[in-house]
Design a protein around this motif. Structure first.
Motif, PDB file in Angstrom:
ATOM      1  N   VAL A   6      17.561   2.446  18.675  1.00 46.89           N
ATOM      2  CA  VAL A   6      17.692   4.236  18.109  1.00 46.89           C
ATOM      3  C   VAL A   6      18.724   4.552  18.157  1.00 46.89           C
ATOM      4  O   VAL A   6      19.886   3.908  18.232  1.00 46.89           O
ATOM      5  N   VAL A   7      19.071   5.345  16.597  1.00 47.49           N
ATOM      6  CA  VAL A   7      19.764   5.446  16.339  1.00 47.49           C
ATOM      7  C   VAL A   7      20.621   6.295  15.989  1.00 47.49           C
ATOM      8  O   VAL A   7      19.491   8.081  15.828  1.00 47.49           O
ATOM      9  N   ARG A  11      16.010 -12.290  16.079  1.00 47.61           N
ATOM     10  CA  ARG A  11      17.627 -11.799  16.513  1.00 47.61           C
ATOM     11  C   ARG A  11      18.616 -11.425  15.231  1.00 47.61           C
ATOM     12  O   ARG A  11      19.601  -9.980  14.930  1.00 47.61           O
ATOM     13  N   LEU A  12      18.214 -11.968  13.854  1.00 44.24           N
ATOM     14  CA  LEU A  12      18.165 -11.308  12.431  1.00 44.24           C
ATOM     15  C   LEU A  12      18.137  -9.804  12.342  1.00 44.24           C
ATOM     16  O   LEU A  12      19.265  -9.325  12.129  1.00 44.24           O
ATOM     17  N   LEU A  13      17.276  -9.632  12.372  1.00 45.68           N
ATOM     18  CA  LEU A  13      16.997  -8.175  12.367  1.00 45.68           C
ATOM     19  C   LEU A  13      17.226  -7.005  13.348  1.00 45.68           C
ATOM     20  O   LEU A  13      17.726  -6.135  13.313  1.00 45.68           O
ATOM     21  N   THR A  14      17.632  -7.772  15.173  1.00 42.44           N
ATOM     22  CA  THR A  14      18.841  -7.382  15.657  1.00 42.44           C
ATOM     23  C   THR A  14      19.827  -6.535  15.612  1.00 42.44           C
ATOM     24  O   THR A  14      19.798  -6.125  15.728  1.00 42.44           O
ATOM     25  N   ARG A  47      21.248  -6.983  12.683  1.00 41.98           N
ATOM     26  CA  ARG A  47      20.770  -5.849  10.776  1.00 41.98           C
ATOM     27  C   ARG A  47      20.889  -4.064  12.092  1.00 41.98           C
ATOM     28  O   ARG A  47      21.575  -3.305  11.801  1.00 41.98           O
ATOM     29  N   ALA A  48      20.472  -4.249  13.054  1.00 40.84           N
ATOM     30  CA  ALA A  48      20.401  -3.145  13.321  1.00 40.84           C
ATOM     31  C   ALA A  48      21.186  -2.112  14.420  1.00 40.84           C
ATOM     32  O   ALA A  48      21.762  -1.304  14.094  1.00 40.84           O
ATOM     33  N   ALA A  49      21.836  -3.282  15.238  1.00 42.02           N
ATOM     34  CA  ALA A  49      23.036  -3.025  15.942  1.00 42.02           C
ATOM     35  C   ALA A  49      24.787  -2.439  14.652  1.00 42.02           C
ATOM     36  O   ALA A  49      24.737  -1.471  14.629  1.00 42.02           O
ATOM     37  N   HIS A  50      24.069  -3.245  13.234  1.00 40.33           N
ATOM     38  CA  HIS A  50      24.695  -3.142  13.030  1.00 40.33           C
ATOM     39  C   HIS A  50      25.121  -1.618  11.451  1.00 40.33           C
ATOM     40  O   HIS A  50      25.493  -0.707  11.382  1.00 40.33           O
ATOM     41  N   ARG A 102      23.569   0.805  13.150  1.00 38.49           N
ATOM     42  CA  ARG A 102      24.016   1.879  14.143  1.00 38.49           C
ATOM     43  C   ARG A 102      25.362   2.323  14.316  1.00 38.49           C
ATOM     44  O   ARG A 102      25.415   3.320  14.498  1.00 38.49           O
ATOM     45  N   GLN A 103      25.913   1.171  14.129  1.00 40.66           N
ATOM     46  CA  GLN A 103      27.401   0.724  14.072  1.00 40.66           C
ATOM     47  C   GLN A 103      27.707   2.168  12.877  1.00 40.66           C
ATOM     48  O   GLN A 103      28.917   2.728  12.254  1.00 40.66           O
ATOM     49  N   VAL A 104      27.316   1.564  11.565  1.00 39.97           N
ATOM     50  CA  VAL A 104      27.512   2.679  10.803  1.00 39.97           C
ATOM     51  C   VAL A 104      26.924   4.246   9.911  1.00 39.97           C
ATOM     52  O   VAL A 104      27.932   4.775  10.202  1.00 39.97           O
ATOM     53  N   ALA A 105      26.071   4.360  11.245  1.00 42.43           N
ATOM     54  CA  ALA A 105      25.228   5.202  10.941  1.00 42.43           C
ATOM     55  C   ALA A 105      26.502   6.043  11.954  1.00 42.43           C
ATOM     56  O   ALA A 105      26.511   7.649  11.469  1.00 42.43           O
ATOM     57  N   ALA A 106      27.162   5.564  13.274  1.00 42.02           N
ATOM     58  CA  ALA A 106      27.807   6.407  13.913  1.00 42.02           C
ATOM     59  C   ALA A 106      29.664   6.832  12.552  1.00 42.02           C
ATOM     60  O   ALA A 106      29.767   7.991  14.014  1.00 42.02           O
ATOM     61  N   ALA A 107      29.740   5.828  11.985  1.00 42.72           N
ATOM     62  CA  ALA A 107      30.954   6.225  11.629  1.00 42.72           C
ATOM     63  C   ALA A 107      30.938   7.229  10.487  1.00 42.72           C
ATOM     64  O   ALA A 107      29.918   7.769  10.446  1.00 42.72           O
TER      65      ALA A 107
END
Length: 151
Positions: free
Chosen positions: A10-11, A136-139, A141-144, A146-151
């Protein structure tokens, strides 16, 4: 035999923003910095569109890999698909879904289906080694995203 990897996140951003971030080659390479991954697009643009190809170079399992994928379906901001045209897998299809949860939130679903070469041995290696690694790679990338979208 094909193996499925699915990651749901969820983003805190609208679907169109998340969709655009997922198609941004620079965002992808930033997320994959640990593997030294780079990407070159057929169009020369940073954001992929229908029919574009992207070639990834990176180091995974201590080995240099190269894979080219094509955007084979694209329905902004709900869904797109990239499929390997050249690379290490017998086949690879990565479906990306974006569901509007309301309130500026998006459910992002990565669904990747991979088939490895080398018959039964490849199938075992895929299930035991490759599927957990890809998850792990997809997880990551999803975390990244989420971080970029929040910036």
């Amino acid at each position: 035999m094909a193996a499925l990897v699915e990651v749901v996140s969820v983003v805190d951003a609208e679907p169109a923003r998340v969709f655009d971030l997922k198609l941004d080659v620079g965002v992808h390479t930033d997320a994959m910095r640990d593997s030294g991954e780079t990407a070159t697009t057929s169009s020369g643009r940073d954001r992929l569109t229908l029919g574009d190809e992207v070639t990834f170079h990176g180091r995974h399992f201590g080995v240099r890999w190269r894979m080219t994928s094509r955007i084979s379906a694209c329905q902004r901001p709900r869904h797109f698909v990239d499929e390997q045209t050249r690379g290490p897998f017998r086949a690879m299809r990565h479906e990306h879904y974006f569901e509007d949860l309301g309130g500026g939130r998006t459910r992002m679903i990565d669904r990747m289906t991979v088939s490895a070469p080398f018959g039964p041995v490849g199938a075992v290696v895929t299930r035991v080694v490759l599927v957990p690694y890809l998850r792990r790679l997809l997880t990551r990338r999803a975390a990244h995203i989420r971080q970029v979208a929040a910036a």
